[in-house]
Scaffold this active site. Structure first.
Site, PDB file in Angstrom:
ATOM      1  N   ASP A 188      -7.889  20.050 -13.152  1.00  0.00           N
ATOM      2  CA  ASP A 188      -8.063  18.812 -13.502  1.00  0.00           C
ATOM      3  C   ASP A 188      -7.836  18.648 -15.301  1.00  0.00           C
ATOM      4  OD1 ASP A 188      -9.497  16.578 -14.538  1.00  0.00           O
ATOM      5  OD2 ASP A 188     -11.123  16.545 -13.343  1.00  0.00           O
ATOM      6  N   TYR A 220     -16.952  18.655 -13.556  1.00  0.00           N
ATOM      7  CA  TYR A 220     -17.293  17.257 -13.634  1.00  0.00           C
ATOM      8  C   TYR A 220     -18.299  16.826 -12.355  1.00  0.00           C
ATOM      9  CZ  TYR A 220     -16.760  12.123 -13.457  1.00  0.00           C
ATOM     10  OH  TYR A 220     -17.073  10.748 -13.350  1.00  0.00           O
ATOM     11  N   LYS A 252      -9.394   7.868 -18.767  1.00  0.00           N
ATOM     12  CA  LYS A 252      -9.647   8.695 -20.076  1.00  0.00           C
ATOM     13  C   LYS A 252      -8.497   8.426 -21.243  1.00  0.00           C
ATOM     14  CE  LYS A 252     -13.532   9.570 -17.775  1.00  0.00           C
ATOM     15  NZ  LYS A 252     -13.616  10.429 -16.990  1.00  0.00           N
ATOM     16  N   ARG A 303       0.849  -1.137  -0.007  1.00  0.00           N
ATOM     17  CA  ARG A 303       0.099   0.197  -0.120  1.00  0.00           C
ATOM     18  C   ARG A 303       0.840   1.051  -0.154  1.00  0.00           C
ATOM     19  NH1 ARG A 303      -1.251   1.516   4.742  1.00  0.00           N
ATOM     20  NH2 ARG A 303      -2.243  -0.261   5.409  1.00  0.00           N
TER      21      ARG A 303
HETATM   22  C1  LIG Z   1     -14.121  10.953 -15.563  1.00  0.00           C
HETATM   23  C2  LIG Z   1     -13.536  12.270 -14.899  1.00  0.00           C
HETATM   24  C3  LIG Z   1     -13.240  12.290 -13.592  1.00  0.00           C
HETATM   25  C4  LIG Z   1     -13.422  11.129 -12.710  1.00  0.00           C
HETATM   26  O1  LIG Z   1     -12.788  10.204 -12.909  1.00  0.00           O
HETATM   27  P1  LIG Z   1     -12.833   8.435 -12.627  1.00  0.00           P
HETATM   28  O2  LIG Z   1     -11.812   7.966 -13.134  1.00  0.00           O
HETATM   29  O3  LIG Z   1     -14.361   8.218 -13.454  1.00  0.00           O
HETATM   30  O4  LIG Z   1     -13.204   8.455 -11.061  1.00  0.00           O
HETATM   31  C5  LIG Z   1     -13.020  13.579 -13.078  1.00  0.00           C
HETATM   32  N1  LIG Z   1     -12.731  14.710 -13.893  1.00  0.00           N
HETATM   33  C6  LIG Z   1     -12.908  14.630 -15.098  1.00  0.00           C
HETATM   34  C7  LIG Z   1     -12.786  15.638 -16.133  1.00  0.00           C
HETATM   35  C8  LIG Z   1     -13.506  13.351 -15.886  1.00  0.00           C
HETATM   36  O5  LIG Z   1     -13.911  13.473 -17.063  1.00  0.00           O
END
Ligand SMILES: *Cc1c(COP(=O)(O)O)cnc(C)c1O
Length: 394
Positions: free
Chosen positions: A169, A97, A194, A45
């Site tokens: 982000d 988001y 993504k 961890r």
């Molecule tokens: C999908 C997404 C998230 C969350 O990510 P997960 O991997 O689904 O927890 C956060 N910010 C943005 C801009 C996203 O598109």
């Protein structure tokens, strides 16, 4: 050395065996010679060699000092919020988001953290929202799904003057196009699910910090709270990152073609893509990023929800699904999918119309994608505009 060569060679050869691919260290613990005497690892961890290698690669990719890998993008965002304490305030992008909105408002508000949502594409609005309690500014640029652009460098100087942290982000742009830490941000987070993963085969999150000190704090919470990325998912993410430059470049080319095609189509009303000169954030996007990304949103002239639903169920290559950034093209209808939990009036005020459709433009041959959009608009939407016939309702 070019950035791409640097990226490829930041992925180390295994010192023990010479393996050119990063080995998956599928282990929970590490044998010690004496208590506290070990080879740099004691419990998986706290640290794992596969995850550690991923974290080094990612820190370099974003131009940061440290990175930490988490089991999801939301776990990464959660770790950043743990830097705050009760009474602190956040100024956040209003087009945030949905999952981040839920985390801020349904979880952290309970612990006395207050969030002010503002249109961060207006720098003055960010400045005006700051109070003596503001500790964190939270940006997404481009945003989801209307692709609003915020000026990272200008907001970084506001953050610095107000003595608060700026976190970006960077999921939609990816570090290939945009490196917020080099523009003055303190922290970058990613849903690596993504573009960085890129193959729609894992859920992962990352936090990258400009300084070692902030990185150490994030790693403390990573270990203390435990939402780590597994060795196998760390391996998959490294594998995705190996081709992220090539993929993102092609996503941008395909998305630009799709946006230009939609813009001239008689059945389409508005097109949202920062690569179009008509986009209000075009100049800032051009200045702070190397490309405009793979996401295109648009509304239909027929502004009913039914028309949008007929469209999203009528495409052949664009698959109806949440998420984005994978090799296969996806589309979604935010009003009934990703933004369903947001009250209608608030959603519409944020520019997410009932007929808005979001495309994640994939890596298929672009002519096939344009053909898919054309046949869907012809069959499902234009026919109604021309004949005033009811659209196929699903
Ligand atoms: C999908 C997404 C998230 C969350 O990510 P997960 O991997 O689904 O927890 C956060 N910010 C943005 C801009 C996203 O598109």
């Amino acid at each position: 050395m070019s950035n791409i060569t640097q990226l490829i060679h930041s992925i180390p050869v295994d010192e023990l065996t010479g393996a050119i691919a990063v080995p998956i260290y599928q282990t929970s613990t590490f044998v010690q010679e004496a208590p506290g005497v070990n080879k740099g690892y004691d419990y998986a961890r706290s640290n794992n060699p596969t995850r550690g290698t991923l974290e080094q690669i990612v820190a370099q990719l974003e131009g940061g000092a440290e990175a930490a890998a988490f089991s999801s993008g939301l776990a990464a965002i959660d770790a950043v919020l743990k830097l705050l304490k009760s009474g602190d305030e956040i100024v956040a992008v209003d087009d945030i988001y949905g999952g981040a909105f839920r985390l801020f408002n349904k979880v952290y508000e309970k612990f006395g953290i207050k969030v002010h949502y503002v249109d961060t594409s207006d720098v003055q609005a960010v400045f005006n929202a700051i109070t003596p309690a503001t500790r964190l500014i939270w940006l997404e640029t481009p945003t989801n799904p209307t692709l609003k652009i915020s000026d990272i460098a200008a907001i970084a100087s506001i953050a610095k003057a107000a003595d608060c942290l700026l976190c970006v982000d960077n999921t939609f742009a990816s570090p290939v196009l945009q490196q917020p830490l080099l523009l003055g941000a303190d922290i970058v987070v990613h849903s690596a699910t993504k573009y960085l993963g890129g193959h729609s085969d894992l859920i992962a999150g990352l936090v990258i910090t400009r300084t070692k000190e902030l990185g150490a704090e994030i790693k403390f919470y990573q270990n203390a709270c435990g939402a780590i990325l597994s060795p196998f998912d760390s391996f998959l993410l490294i594998r995705g990152i190996e081709t992220v430059h090539l993929r993102v470049k092609q996503h941008c080319i395909n998305a630009q073609a799709v946006a230009e095609y939609l813009q001239q189509h008689p059945a389409v009303d508005k097109v949202y893509y920062p690569g179009l000169s008509s986009h209000p954030g075009h100049e800032i996007a051009k200045r702070q990023a190397k490309g405009f990304g793979g996401i295109v949103s648009f509304t239909l002239k027929d502004d009913s929800e039914q028309a949008a639903l007929a469209f999203v169920t009528g495409t052949r290559y664009f698959k109806l699904a949440e998420s984005l950034g994978g090799i296969k093209s996806l589309l979604c209808h935010p009003a009934t999918m990703t933004h369903k939990s947001i009250p209608d009036e608030i959603r519409r005020a944020a520019g997410v119309a009932d007929s808005l459709i979001r495309l994640s433009v994939g890596l298929e041959e672009v002519d096939d994608l344009l053909g898919d959009l054309e046949q869907t608009l012809q069959q499902r939407v234009v026919r109604k505009v021309i004949d005033e016939q009811p659209v196929l309702v699903v």
